[in-house]
Write a protein that holds these residues in place. Structure first.
Motif, short mmCIF file in Angstrom:
data_model
loop_
_atom_site.label_atom_id
_atom_site.label_comp_id
_atom_site.label_asym_id
_atom_site.label_seq_id
_atom_site.Cartn_x
_atom_site.Cartn_y
_atom_site.Cartn_z
N UNK A 8 16.12 44.92 47.94
CA UNK A 8 16.75 43.96 47.06
C UNK A 8 18.25 44.02 47.20
N UNK A 9 18.94 43.18 46.47
CA UNK A 9 20.39 43.22 46.47
C UNK A 9 20.89 43.24 45.04
N UNK A 10 22.06 43.81 44.85
CA UNK A 10 22.66 43.93 43.53
C UNK A 10 23.66 42.83 43.29
N UNK A 11 23.84 42.47 42.03
CA UNK A 11 24.87 41.50 41.65
C UNK A 11 25.43 41.88 40.29
N UNK A 12 26.72 41.60 40.10
CA UNK A 12 27.38 41.72 38.80
C UNK A 12 27.92 40.34 38.47
N UNK A 13 27.54 39.82 37.32
CA UNK A 13 27.86 38.44 36.98
C UNK A 13 28.59 38.38 35.64
N UNK A 14 29.66 37.59 35.60
CA UNK A 14 30.34 37.29 34.35
C UNK A 14 30.50 35.77 34.26
N UNK A 15 30.79 35.28 33.07
CA UNK A 15 30.98 33.84 32.88
C UNK A 15 32.20 33.58 32.01
N UNK A 16 32.82 32.44 32.23
CA UNK A 16 33.96 32.07 31.40
C UNK A 16 33.62 30.96 30.41
N UNK A 46 29.89 47.52 37.87
CA UNK A 46 30.44 46.18 37.91
C UNK A 46 31.75 46.18 37.14
N UNK A 47 32.78 45.55 37.70
CA UNK A 47 34.10 45.53 37.07
C UNK A 47 34.61 44.09 37.01
N UNK A 48 35.06 43.71 35.82
CA UNK A 48 35.80 42.46 35.67
C UNK A 48 37.26 42.85 35.45
N UNK A 49 38.13 42.47 36.37
CA UNK A 49 39.55 42.78 36.30
C UNK A 49 40.30 41.48 36.00
N UNK A 50 40.85 41.39 34.80
CA UNK A 50 41.51 40.14 34.39
C UNK A 50 43.01 40.15 34.69
N UNK A 51 43.38 40.71 35.83
CA UNK A 51 44.78 40.67 36.28
C UNK A 51 45.23 39.21 36.27
#
Length: 122
Positions: A8-16, A46-51
């Motif tokens: 399988x494959x991994x995913x990290x998902x965020x939404x705006x 999983x990292x969301x970087x809001x730079x």
């Protein structure tokens, strides 16, 4: 994880939440190269970087960055449930053990993630 017969494959998902007509826009960092092997432990971050100059959504496996995409300038603020190991409609579920989960309010650096993996590798 998206599961196939080969792993399988991994995913990290965020939404705006600002897509056309008010619908959600998804940002998916997906590891297309390194498959997940059944019956093997992995350290996944999983990292969301809001730079403000370069927002990113990143995915790490065993301390190494395996995917990075441009991310939203801000995350959606709502009362939706956070899901780990399942899709939001409960249609796709993780088949295995999730040992430890951490949610932080700061984007962790690549060095921090590698150190965290190294500390647990034994």
């Amino acid at each position: 994880m998206n599961y196939t017969s080969a792993g399988g494959d991994l995913a990290f998902i965020v939404t705006d939440g600002t897509g056309p007509g008010g619908t959600e826009k998804w940002f998916r960092a997906k590891d297309l190269i390194n498959s997940i092997t059944p019956d093997v432990w992995f350290h996944v971050v999983g990292v969301y970087d809001n730079d403000p100059l370069d927002p990113k959504v990143r995915l790490y496996k065993d301390g190494i960055e395996v995917a990075a995409i441009d991310g939203p300038s801000a995350l959606q603020s709502n009362t939706e449930t956070v899901t780990i190991g399942a899709s939001d409609d409960n249609d796709q579920n993780w088949d295995g053990i999730i040992d430890e989960v951490r949610i932080s309010d700061t984007a962790r650096s690549a060095d921090w993630i590698l150190a965290s993996y190294t500390n647990k590798d034994d």
